[in-house]
Design a protein around this motif. Structure first.
Motif, PDB file in Angstrom:
ATOM      1  N   SER A 353      38.065  66.092  87.641  1.00 41.89           N
ATOM      2  CA  SER A 353      37.462  67.241  87.883  1.00 41.89           C
ATOM      3  C   SER A 353      37.039  67.534  86.094  1.00 41.89           C
ATOM      4  N   PHE A 354      37.792  66.936  84.854  1.00 40.17           N
ATOM      5  CA  PHE A 354      37.537  66.994  83.713  1.00 40.17           C
ATOM      6  C   PHE A 354      36.208  66.288  83.374  1.00 40.17           C
ATOM      7  N   LYS A 355      36.353  64.887  83.927  1.00 44.58           N
ATOM      8  CA  LYS A 355      35.122  64.232  83.796  1.00 44.58           C
ATOM      9  C   LYS A 355      33.786  64.995  84.358  1.00 44.58           C
ATOM     10  N   LYS A 356      33.936  65.443  85.474  1.00 46.44           N
ATOM     11  CA  LYS A 356      32.627  66.006  86.052  1.00 46.44           C
ATOM     12  C   LYS A 356      32.252  67.267  85.332  1.00 46.44           C
ATOM     13  N   LEU A 357      33.314  68.049  84.671  1.00 46.48           N
ATOM     14  CA  LEU A 357      32.944  69.167  83.989  1.00 46.48           C
ATOM     15  C   LEU A 357      32.262  68.832  82.608  1.00 46.48           C
ATOM     16  N   LEU A 358      32.681  67.627  81.988  1.00 51.09           N
ATOM     17  CA  LEU A 358      32.323  67.322  80.704  1.00 51.09           C
ATOM     18  C   LEU A 358      30.906  66.579  80.827  1.00 51.09           C
ATOM     19  N   SER A 359      30.577  65.975  81.885  1.00 50.88           N
ATOM     20  CA  SER A 359      29.337  65.278  82.239  1.00 50.88           C
ATOM     21  C   SER A 359      28.195  65.991  82.755  1.00 50.88           C
ATOM     22  N   GLU A 360      28.574  67.064  83.594  1.00 50.12           N
ATOM     23  CA  GLU A 360      27.643  67.622  84.327  1.00 50.12           C
ATOM     24  C   GLU A 360      27.463  69.139  84.092  1.00 50.12           C
ATOM     25  N   ASN A 361      28.216  69.743  83.639  1.00 50.89           N
ATOM     26  CA  ASN A 361      28.264  71.171  83.551  1.00 50.89           C
ATOM     27  C   ASN A 361      27.211  71.463  82.065  1.00 50.89           C
ATOM     28  N   SER A 362      26.171  72.301  82.629  1.00 54.04           N
ATOM     29  CA  SER A 362      24.902  72.488  81.687  1.00 54.04           C
ATOM     30  C   SER A 362      25.572  73.252  80.277  1.00 54.04           C
ATOM     31  N   GLU A 363      26.394  74.004  80.205  1.00 49.43           N
ATOM     32  CA  GLU A 363      27.074  74.575  78.852  1.00 49.43           C
ATOM     33  C   GLU A 363      27.752  73.591  78.276  1.00 49.43           C
ATOM     34  N   PHE A 364      28.400  72.490  78.621  1.00 48.92           N
ATOM     35  CA  PHE A 364      29.041  71.560  77.715  1.00 48.92           C
ATOM     36  C   PHE A 364      27.890  70.476  77.412  1.00 48.92           C
ATOM     37  N   ASN A 365      27.001  70.337  78.262  1.00 47.53           N
ATOM     38  CA  ASN A 365      25.852  69.424  77.801  1.00 47.53           C
ATOM     39  C   ASN A 365      25.118  69.998  76.606  1.00 47.53           C
ATOM     40  N   SER A 366      24.996  70.986  76.696  1.00 45.02           N
ATOM     41  CA  SER A 366      24.474  71.901  75.522  1.00 45.02           C
ATOM     42  C   SER A 366      25.370  71.727  73.920  1.00 45.02           C
ATOM     43  N   LEU A 367      26.529  71.212  74.223  1.00 46.22           N
ATOM     44  CA  LEU A 367      27.233  71.189  72.922  1.00 46.22           C
ATOM     45  C   LEU A 367      27.642  69.601  72.912  1.00 46.22           C
ATOM     46  N   GLY A 368      27.346  68.767  73.480  1.00 48.95           N
ATOM     47  CA  GLY A 368      27.484  67.390  73.410  1.00 48.95           C
ATOM     48  C   GLY A 368      27.327  66.477  74.340  1.00 48.95           C
ATOM     49  N   ILE A 369      27.869  65.198  74.661  1.00 44.70           N
ATOM     50  CA  ILE A 369      27.787  64.304  75.589  1.00 44.70           C
ATOM     51  C   ILE A 369      29.232  63.902  75.851  1.00 44.70           C
ATOM     52  N   TYR A 370      29.466  63.402  77.025  1.00 45.60           N
ATOM     53  CA  TYR A 370      30.382  62.520  77.351  1.00 45.60           C
ATOM     54  C   TYR A 370      30.233  61.024  77.788  1.00 45.60           C
ATOM     55  N   ASP A 371      30.866  60.461  77.092  1.00 45.91           N
ATOM     56  CA  ASP A 371      30.782  58.931  77.085  1.00 45.91           C
ATOM     57  C   ASP A 371      31.719  58.363  78.278  1.00 45.91           C
ATOM     58  N   ASN A 372      31.183  57.849  79.537  1.00 45.22           N
ATOM     59  CA  ASN A 372      31.986  57.696  80.728  1.00 45.22           C
ATOM     60  C   ASN A 372      32.686  56.252  80.197  1.00 45.22           C
ATOM     61  N   ASP A 373      31.934  55.297  79.342  1.00 39.58           N
ATOM     62  CA  ASP A 373      32.871  54.067  79.044  1.00 39.58           C
ATOM     63  C   ASP A 373      34.037  54.529  78.369  1.00 39.58           C
ATOM     64  N   GLY A 374      33.825  55.062  77.114  1.00 41.64           N
ATOM     65  CA  GLY A 374      34.755  55.450  76.497  1.00 41.64           C
ATOM     66  C   GLY A 374      35.914  56.583  76.590  1.00 41.64           C
ATOM     67  N   GLU A 375      35.281  57.261  77.724  1.00 37.62           N
ATOM     68  CA  GLU A 375      36.063  58.325  78.204  1.00 37.62           C
ATOM     69  C   GLU A 375      36.360  59.512  77.034  1.00 37.62           C
ATOM     70  N   PHE A 376      35.250  59.908  76.271  1.00 41.00           N
ATOM     71  CA  PHE A 376      35.916  60.819  75.243  1.00 41.00           C
ATOM     72  C   PHE A 376      34.257  61.762  75.115  1.00 41.00           C
ATOM     73  N   PHE A 377      34.524  63.099  74.757  1.00 49.31           N
ATOM     74  CA  PHE A 377      33.295  63.859  74.455  1.00 49.31           C
ATOM     75  C   PHE A 377      32.970  63.956  73.184  1.00 49.31           C
ATOM     76  N   GLU A 378      31.538  63.661  72.783  1.00 48.39           N
ATOM     77  CA  GLU A 378      31.344  64.101  71.287  1.00 48.39           C
ATOM     78  C   GLU A 378      30.306  65.027  71.338  1.00 48.39           C
ATOM     79  N   LYS A 379      30.738  65.871  70.125  1.00 52.84           N
ATOM     80  CA  LYS A 379      30.075  67.275  69.628  1.00 52.84           C
ATOM     81  C   LYS A 379      28.501  66.640  69.247  1.00 52.84           C
ATOM     82  N   LEU A 380      27.598  67.126  69.853  1.00 53.61           N
ATOM     83  CA  LEU A 380      26.388  67.097  69.257  1.00 53.61           C
ATOM     84  C   LEU A 380      25.313  68.189  69.619  1.00 53.61           C
ATOM     85  N   LEU A 381      25.304  68.979  68.538  1.00 52.41           N
ATOM     86  CA  LEU A 381      24.611  70.009  68.651  1.00 52.41           C
ATOM     87  C   LEU A 381      23.110  70.100  68.677  1.00 52.41           C
TER      88      LEU A 381
END
Length: 621
Positions: A353-381
């Motif tokens: 559920s965390f992965k899905k939120l970080l990778s698919e939610n549009s609000e989070f997508n506006s903040l950055g990207i989720y790296d599925n391979d590294g399993e981390f979220f990067e802030k990219l405004l």
């Protein structure tokens, strides 16, 4: 009042006791002679004798520090009499006798006049000026006289009278009279007896006066109003009133839980929140994390964390899960009623559920990207990210068309909307001049009219698209591979893979084939990293020292990659995040690790054609 206006020195000595001596008993006579002679030296004589005394005399003499035979017992302050009477029987038994001998020391003042020593009993005064003034007013104890003098009392009788009713100074006594405290005291006693309010008990007028003044109140009525509210201190009352509280009971409950404002306290109670700390968290989620947007506390919390990051910061999913669980645990302990806390709803139950939120939610997508391979979220405004859309290529995209004989401006509109959702604002659309003559949906043109640029007639739009990407360090949204251009331009050959963004449009949804992030071309990479110093930029290879903690993880990583010449930076970064969670969030943080003072071993950074990689050098002895 007697004042000595010449310099007088005191000498403790019995050296002149053999001189002809006159012992004066009349204080006024002695003062007159003293003023006439104006002696510069005053002698203090001590006479010791063994004197049989009764216990009662000892008690009085110890307390009063005076010769009790010389004092009218009516002048002894009541408080001191009471003190004498409180001597317990056990103390008497310890003495085992009602009579015993005491070494009695009596002092005298003396000065020499015409070869005669003139003395007078000093009653243990140490200053002759105080002695003259104090004994004249009836004070046979210097300490009591000095207190009376400081308090403005003009006689022993006045001092004893006011001290007995609790006043420390004459000024305060007169102030109590002026402020009608004697009248108010009678009123207060009636209120106390009637138990109108649970007032504290005051035995004397002075007790009421000092309680009022020590509480900082300017008048009795102000003090009384505070007591009715439950307050005895004006500062506390003012704070309560400014916070909207009427009674001390409500104020104390609120303060105990950290609240200074009644409105916040009442709102927190309605939400089932007990502490100000949790209330601030709630308000922060409302203000910064848009709790009303997400409807779930845990999602709002994750959004709030990432929102506070700087551009380029990273956090692993493991660390996010850990922080979220800690957060929910704190809230659950601080909620007074789950029935009231309807706002406390959670959604993130599993890792997926965390992965899905970080990778698919549009609000989070506006903040950055989720790296599925590294399993981390990067802030990219992406605030400064520039994107050029190959309009003709996108319009002719066949994935969304039942009939691909005609280009569709709708495709361009969908791509523009998808880019805006990722917080990309600098968008340019470049199309071939002939495109507008072939489209069947010109109504979509208005949606991106201000972004569009047409290539001149009989000129390929590709030239302008590539020129834009090179000059503006931007990305190109297209499915075109620009194979012909790779052979013409060496820069394109080296960099085209870094700037192309393939896409797919399916059922009205746009999916990009790569992460949309800044790329300034290889020649500009060192500047974009923004942590290399000037020396690093010039040499392109430098060694840095890691601390002990970092060395442990690096040894593990390099042992795993020991057969490789080096470890690509991205690969190293991903492994580091797995081990340290969010400790490695940006280049600035990484530099701090590099510049650690512990001399463990060296790491070399090399800048090659397409990437930055780290390489193990030599372990320090």
């Amino acid at each position: 009042m007697f004042v000595i206006d010449w310099r007088v020195s005191y000498i403790k000595s019995n050296e002149y006791r053999e001189m002809p001596t006159i012992c004066c008993s009349d204080l006024d006579d002695y003062i007159q002679i003293f003023q006439k002679v104006k002696p510069e030296i005053v002698y203090i004589f001590e006479n010791s004798e063994k004197k049989e005394m009764k216990l009662g005399e000892i008690i009085k003499k110890t307390i009063l520090n005076i010769d009790v035979k010389k004092i009218n017992h009516k002048n002894i302050p009541k408080s001191q009499k009471d003190m004498a009477e409180k001597i317990s029987k056990s103390d008497r038994e310890k003495l085992k006798s009602d009579r015993f001998y005491l070494n009695n020391t009596e002092r005298e003042f003396g000065f020499i006049y015409d070869s005669i020593l003139l003395t007078i009993k000093s009653y243990n005064y140490s200053d002759i000026s105080n002695f003259f003034n104090g004994v004249s007013l009836g004070f046979y104890d210097e300490t009591i006289y000095l207190k009376a003098k400081e308090g403005g009392f003009s006689s022993l009788h006045e001092y004893n009278s006011l001290i007995d009713i609790g006043f420390k100074t004459k000024r305060e006594y007169l102030k109590a009279i002026d402020d009608n405290f004697f009248t108010y005291f009678e009123e207060y006693k009636k209120n106390y007896l009637l138990n109108i309010v649970k007032f504290p008990f005051f035995e004397r007028v002075s007790d009421l006066y000092y309680q009022c003044k020590s509480g900082g109140f300017e008048s009795y009525n102000q003090f009384l109003d505070a007591l009715k509210r439950g307050f005895s201190n004006k500062i506390e009352l003012d704070r309560a009133i400014s916070g909207g509280f009427e009674t001390k009971k409500d104020y104390d409950i609120a303060i105990k839980n950290g609240f200074e404002l009644k409105d916040e306290f009442e709102k927190a109670k309605s939400l089932g929140i007990k502490s100000k700390n949790l209330y601030d968290i709630y308000e922060n989620l409302i203000e910064n994390a848009q709790l009303d947007l997400f409807n779930f506390v845990d999602i709002s919390f994750v959004y709030s964390i990432i929102s506070q990051f700087e551009d380029g910061d990273k956090i692993s999913i493991n660390r996010l899960i850990e922080l979220t669980e800690e957060f929910k645990s704190v809230i659950q302990k601080d909620i007074s009623s789950k029935k009231n806390a309807e706002w406390f709803k959670t959604s993130l139950k599993t890792r997926e559920s965390f992965k899905k939120l970080l990778s698919e939610n549009s609000e989070f997508n506006s903040l950055g990207i989720y790296d599925n391979d590294g399993e981390f979220f990067e802030k990219l405004l992406r605030g400064d990210l520039k994107v050029v859309i190959d309009g003709s290529n996108v319009a002719w995209n066949s994935n969304s068309q039942k009939n691909s004989d005609y280009p569709e401006l709708k495709n361009i509109s969908l791509v523009v909307q998808a880019l805006k959702k990722q917080n990309i604002k600098d968008i340019t659309v470049i199309i071939d001049a002939a495109l507008m003559y072939k489209v069947k949906d010109p109504e979509f043109y208005k949606e991106f009219e201000d972004m569009i640029h047409k290539a001149p007639a009989k000129t390929e739009a590709d030239y302008f698209i590539i020129s834009f990407a090179k000059s503006e360090s931007g990305l190109i949204v297209t499915n075109d591979q620009f194979k012909d251009w790779r052979e013409k331009d060496s820069w394109i050959q080296d960099n085209i893979e870094n700037i192309l963004v393939p896409f797919m449009i399916l059922n009205g949804r746009v999916t990009f084939g790569r992460v949309l992030k800044n790329t300034k071309g290889i020649n500009n990479t060192l500047n974009s990293i923004n942590y290399f110093d000037e020396k690093t930029k010039k040499t392109s290879e430098n060694s840095y020292i890691f601390d002990e903690k970092t060395e442990l993880i690096l040894v593990e990583i390099f042992d795993f990659y020991q057969k490789k010449e080096g470890l690509f930076f991205k690969e190293f970064e991903r492994l580091y995040i797995e081990k340290f969670g969010n400790n490695f969030q940006n280049f600035k943080n990484f530099r701090e690790l590099l510049e650690s003072k512990s001399e463990i071993f060296e790491i070399t950074f090399k800048f090659n054609k397409h990437n930055l990689y780290v390489k193990k050098r030599a372990l320090k002895n």
